[in-house]
Motif scaffolding. Structure first.
Motif, PDB file in Angstrom:
ATOM      1  N   ALA A  71      12.004   6.828  -5.979  1.00 44.43           N
ATOM      2  CA  ALA A  71      12.560   8.208  -6.600  1.00 44.43           C
ATOM      3  C   ALA A  71      13.448   8.798  -5.567  1.00 44.43           C
ATOM      4  CB  ALA A  71      11.382   9.036  -6.913  1.00 44.43           C
ATOM      5  N   ARG A  72      13.138   8.749  -4.421  1.00 43.01           N
ATOM      6  CA  ARG A  72      13.622   9.697  -3.258  1.00 43.01           C
ATOM      7  C   ARG A  72      15.210   8.948  -3.298  1.00 43.01           C
ATOM      8  NH1 ARG A  72      16.925   9.512  -0.139  1.00 43.01           N
ATOM      9  NH2 ARG A  72      17.463   9.668   2.028  1.00 43.01           N
ATOM     10  N   ASP A  73      15.350   7.737  -3.593  1.00 44.03           N
ATOM     11  CA  ASP A  73      16.763   7.011  -3.563  1.00 44.03           C
ATOM     12  C   ASP A  73      17.425   6.944  -4.872  1.00 44.03           C
ATOM     13  OD1 ASP A  73      18.330   5.238  -1.501  1.00 44.03           O
ATOM     14  OD2 ASP A  73      18.747   4.526  -3.436  1.00 44.03           O
ATOM     15  N   LEU A  74      16.653   6.741  -5.981  1.00 42.14           N
ATOM     16  CA  LEU A  74      17.259   6.533  -7.236  1.00 42.14           C
ATOM     17  C   LEU A  74      17.580   7.922  -7.734  1.00 42.14           C
ATOM     18  CD1 LEU A  74      18.303   4.871  -9.178  1.00 42.14           C
ATOM     19  CD2 LEU A  74      16.311   4.516 -10.383  1.00 42.14           C
ATOM     20  N   SER A  83      32.139   5.587  -4.244  1.00 42.38           N
ATOM     21  CA  SER A  83      31.207   4.689  -4.992  1.00 42.38           C
ATOM     22  C   SER A  83      29.897   5.129  -4.757  1.00 42.38           C
ATOM     23  CB  SER A  83      31.358   3.229  -4.727  1.00 42.38           C
ATOM     24  OG  SER A  83      30.151   2.565  -5.070  1.00 42.38           O
ATOM     25  N   SER A  84      28.930   5.062  -5.777  1.00 40.19           N
ATOM     26  CA  SER A  84      27.457   5.160  -5.270  1.00 40.19           C
ATOM     27  C   SER A  84      26.673   4.078  -5.031  1.00 40.19           C
ATOM     28  CB  SER A  84      26.918   5.952  -6.863  1.00 40.19           C
ATOM     29  OG  SER A  84      27.154   7.081  -7.414  1.00 40.19           O
ATOM     30  N   ASP A  85      27.319   2.967  -4.734  1.00 43.77           N
ATOM     31  CA  ASP A  85      27.163   1.839  -3.903  1.00 43.77           C
ATOM     32  C   ASP A  85      25.645   1.044  -5.105  1.00 43.77           C
ATOM     33  OD1 ASP A  85      26.585  -0.451  -2.309  1.00 43.77           O
ATOM     34  OD2 ASP A  85      25.509   0.670  -0.882  1.00 43.77           O
ATOM     35  N   TRP A  86      25.867   0.852  -6.154  1.00 43.63           N
ATOM     36  CA  TRP A  86      25.040   0.595  -6.949  1.00 43.63           C
ATOM     37  C   TRP A  86      24.492  -0.945  -6.801  1.00 43.63           C
ATOM     38  CZ3 TRP A  86      22.165   3.639  -9.337  1.00 43.63           C
ATOM     39  CH2 TRP A  86      22.717   4.952  -9.708  1.00 43.63           C
ATOM     40  N   ALA A  87      25.440  -1.566  -6.172  1.00 38.15           N
ATOM     41  CA  ALA A  87      25.149  -3.121  -5.789  1.00 38.15           C
ATOM     42  C   ALA A  87      23.934  -3.218  -4.739  1.00 38.15           C
ATOM     43  CB  ALA A  87      26.253  -3.686  -5.132  1.00 38.15           C
ATOM     44  N   TYR A  88      23.794  -2.198  -3.871  1.00 35.24           N
ATOM     45  CA  TYR A  88      22.641  -2.018  -3.048  1.00 35.24           C
ATOM     46  C   TYR A  88      21.415  -1.309  -3.585  1.00 35.24           C
ATOM     47  CZ  TYR A  88      19.853  -0.801   1.175  1.00 35.24           C
ATOM     48  OH  TYR A  88      18.780  -0.619   2.079  1.00 35.24           O
ATOM     49  N   ALA A  89      21.600  -0.459  -4.495  1.00 33.28           N
ATOM     50  CA  ALA A  89      20.580   0.388  -5.239  1.00 33.28           C
ATOM     51  C   ALA A  89      19.137  -0.181  -5.419  1.00 33.28           C
ATOM     52  CB  ALA A  89      21.202   0.971  -6.168  1.00 33.28           C
ATOM     53  N   TRP A  90      19.092  -1.502  -5.816  1.00 33.30           N
ATOM     54  CA  TRP A  90      18.051  -2.196  -6.248  1.00 33.30           C
ATOM     55  C   TRP A  90      16.944  -2.408  -5.057  1.00 33.30           C
ATOM     56  CZ3 TRP A  90      16.366  -6.997  -4.367  1.00 33.30           C
ATOM     57  CH2 TRP A  90      17.385  -7.726  -3.508  1.00 33.30           C
ATOM     58  N   ILE A  91      17.632  -2.380  -3.718  1.00 33.96           N
ATOM     59  CA  ILE A  91      16.613  -2.868  -2.358  1.00 33.96           C
ATOM     60  C   ILE A  91      15.742  -1.470  -2.257  1.00 33.96           C
ATOM     61  CG2 ILE A  91      16.753  -2.899  -0.070  1.00 33.96           C
ATOM     62  CD1 ILE A  91      19.269  -5.001  -0.473  1.00 33.96           C
ATOM     63  N   PRO A  92      16.305  -0.372  -2.374  1.00 38.44           N
ATOM     64  CA  PRO A  92      15.184   0.835  -2.126  1.00 38.44           C
ATOM     65  C   PRO A  92      14.216   1.150  -3.167  1.00 38.44           C
ATOM     66  CG  PRO A  92      17.459   1.614  -2.206  1.00 38.44           C
ATOM     67  CD  PRO A  92      17.554   0.333  -2.321  1.00 38.44           C
ATOM     68  N   ILE A  93      14.485   0.413  -4.466  1.00 32.51           N
ATOM     69  CA  ILE A  93      13.580   0.348  -5.425  1.00 32.51           C
ATOM     70  C   ILE A  93      12.423  -0.866  -5.187  1.00 32.51           C
ATOM     71  CG2 ILE A  93      13.158  -0.145  -8.052  1.00 32.51           C
ATOM     72  CD1 ILE A  93      15.914   1.210  -8.295  1.00 32.51           C
ATOM     73  N   HIS A  98      24.320  11.936  -7.453  1.00 31.32           N
ATOM     74  CA  HIS A  98      25.576  11.528  -6.754  1.00 31.32           C
ATOM     75  C   HIS A  98      26.791  11.012  -7.789  1.00 31.32           C
ATOM     76  CE1 HIS A  98      28.517   8.849  -4.628  1.00 31.32           C
ATOM     77  NE2 HIS A  98      28.719   9.784  -3.658  1.00 31.32           N
ATOM     78  N   ALA A  99      26.016  10.200  -8.344  1.00 33.24           N
ATOM     79  CA  ALA A  99      27.199   9.625  -9.606  1.00 33.24           C
ATOM     80  C   ALA A  99      27.654  10.527 -10.578  1.00 33.24           C
ATOM     81  CB  ALA A  99      26.237   8.481 -10.266  1.00 33.24           C
ATOM     82  N   ILE A 100      26.901  11.634 -11.043  1.00 31.17           N
ATOM     83  CA  ILE A 100      27.136  12.660 -12.125  1.00 31.17           C
ATOM     84  C   ILE A 100      27.889  13.731 -11.536  1.00 31.17           C
ATOM     85  CG2 ILE A 100      25.958  13.958 -13.706  1.00 31.17           C
ATOM     86  CD1 ILE A 100      23.968  11.751 -14.033  1.00 31.17           C
ATOM     87  N   LEU A 101      27.365  14.280 -10.490  1.00 30.95           N
ATOM     88  CA  LEU A 101      28.067  15.804  -9.849  1.00 30.95           C
ATOM     89  C   LEU A 101      29.408  15.485  -9.606  1.00 30.95           C
ATOM     90  CD1 LEU A 101      25.143  16.574  -7.446  1.00 30.95           C
ATOM     91  CD2 LEU A 101      25.647  17.679  -9.553  1.00 30.95           C
ATOM     92  N   LEU A 127      27.737  10.134   0.365  1.00 28.67           N
ATOM     93  CA  LEU A 127      26.937   9.289  -0.157  1.00 28.67           C
ATOM     94  C   LEU A 127      25.544   9.402   0.542  1.00 28.67           C
ATOM     95  CD1 LEU A 127      25.876   7.345  -2.282  1.00 28.67           C
ATOM     96  CD2 LEU A 127      27.107   5.444  -0.802  1.00 28.67           C
ATOM     97  N   GLY A 128      25.737   9.324   1.909  1.00 27.31           N
ATOM     98  CA  GLY A 128      24.642   9.301   2.737  1.00 27.31           C
ATOM     99  C   GLY A 128      23.569  10.407   2.804  1.00 27.31           C
ATOM    100  N   VAL A 129      24.270  11.721   2.333  1.00 28.53           N
ATOM    101  CA  VAL A 129      23.341  12.968   2.022  1.00 28.53           C
ATOM    102  C   VAL A 129      22.295  12.492   1.002  1.00 28.53           C
ATOM    103  CG1 VAL A 129      23.177  15.172   1.126  1.00 28.53           C
ATOM    104  CG2 VAL A 129      25.128  14.548   2.792  1.00 28.53           C
ATOM    105  N   TYR A 130      22.774  11.391   0.166  1.00 30.54           N
ATOM    106  CA  TYR A 130      21.845  11.356  -1.176  1.00 30.54           C
ATOM    107  C   TYR A 130      21.080   9.998  -1.161  1.00 30.54           C
ATOM    108  CZ  TYR A 130      23.929  15.382  -3.468  1.00 30.54           C
ATOM    109  OH  TYR A 130      24.127  16.855  -3.772  1.00 30.54           O
ATOM    110  N   ALA A 131      21.665   9.022  -0.820  1.00 28.94           N
ATOM    111  CA  ALA A 131      21.079   7.675  -0.955  1.00 28.94           C
ATOM    112  C   ALA A 131      21.156   6.920   0.440  1.00 28.94           C
ATOM    113  CB  ALA A 131      22.020   6.839  -2.084  1.00 28.94           C
TER     114      ALA A 131
END
Length: 235
Positions: free
Chosen positions: A188-191, A207-217, A197-200, A119-123
Motif C-alpha cells: 500500500a505504501r508504494d502502490l 513516468s510512474s515506472d509501472w514496469a517496476y511496480a509489481w516488485i514492491p507488491i 503520482h500518475a493522477i496528480l 517519483l522518488g517522493v512517492y514510490a
C-alpha cells in the motif's frame, strides 16, 4: 465501515503523509530540509509508522500494510474477508496521504524539474535495476518486518511499548537493508502513492515506472508469508 477498517484507513493515510512527507522534505528543491540525507529519511519513516500505529491502534490492529495483514490471515488471526477490507482501506489511505503530501509541498514540486526526484517522493525504485535481486531485497526486508512484529508480541512489554519498538525496527531496516530498493516493505505504501503520482497534475513528473511496480507488491507479500510460517514454527 467498521471501526477497525476505519483505523486502517486513517492510520495508513497518516503513515504515508509523514513518510512521503520526509521524502519530500529531503528531496524537493527549496525545502528547508533538502539534502538532510538517508538517515533523516529512515528516522522519519520509523516515526511515521509508530505515530500512525498509535493514532489508529485504539480502533483496530493497526497493520497499515496489506502484507502484514496477509501474514495474520496465514496464522489464523484474521479472516480472508477482513484482509480484503483492510487492503482496500490501506490502499485508499495511502492514496489520500500521498495527495496531502502534494498539497503540502506543491510549490516545491513545481520548483523541482527532475522527474526522478518527484517519483522518488512517492514510490520506491532500485538503486541497481535487477529484477531478481530487487525482489529478493524486498522479500528479506518484509520478512524481517513481519517476523519482528509477530515475535514482539511474544515478549512481555509495557502497554504501547511494542508500537515504539516496531518504529525502531523500521529505522533498522532502513539504515541496514534499505539501500538496494528503498525498502517499500508495504504494498500500500508504494502502490497508493504511485497511483497518486500518475493522477496528480504535477508539472515536471515523468513516468510512474509501472514496469517496476509489481516488485514492491509481490516482494512484501512473499516476505510476509515466509515470516508467518516461520512464526508458526517458533511460536
Amino acid at each position: 465501515m467498521s471501526v477497525d477498517v476505519l483505523g486502517e484507513f486513517i492510520g495508513t493515510a497518516m503513515l504515508v503523509l509523514l513518510g512521503d512527507g520526509v521524502e519530500a522534505n529531503v528531496s524537493l528543491n527549496k525545502s528547508k530540509g533538502q539534502d538532510a540525507g538517508w538517515l533523516t529519511i529512515a528516522i522519519g519513516w520509523g516515526l511515521a509508522v509508530a505515530v500512525a500505529a498509535y493514532v489508529s491502534g485504539f480502533m483496530g490492529p493497526a497493520h497499515l500494510n496489506p502484507a502484514v495483514s496477509l501474514a495474520f490471515v496465514l496464522t489464523g488471526d484474521l479472516s480472508w474477508g477482513q484482509l480484503g477490507a483492510y487492503t482496500l482501506a490501506q490502499m485508499a489511505g495511502a492514496f489520500l496521504g500521498a495527495v496531502l503530501v502534494w498539497l503540502h509541498y506543491r510549490p516545491h514540486f513545481e520548483a523541482t524539474p527532475d522527474a526522478g526526484t518527484i517519483l522518488g517522493v512517492y514510490a520506491t525504485g532500485p538503486a541497481i535495476r535487477s529484477t531478481v535481486d530487487n525482489l529478493i531485497s524486498e522479500i528479506i526486508g518484509s520478512f524481517i518486518l513481519t517476523f519482528g512484529i509477530m515475535t514482539f508480541g511474544l515478549t512481555e512489554m509495557a502497554p504501547g511499548l511494542a508500537t515504539s519498538v516496531v518504529g525502531a525496527l523500521i529505522i533498522a531496516i532502513g539504515v541496514s537493508l534499505g539501500g538496494p530498493t528503498g525498502y517499500a516493505i508495504n504494498p500500500a505504501r508504494d502502490l497508493g502513492p504511485r497511483l497518486a503520482h500518475a493522477i496528480l497534475p504535477m508539472q515536471h513528473k515523468g513516468s510512474s515506472d509501472w514496469a517496476y511496480a509489481w516488485i514492491p507488491i509481490i516482494g512484501p507479500c512473499l516476505g510476509a508469508m515466509l515470516a508467518a510460517w516461520a512464526y508458526l514454527i517458533v511460536k
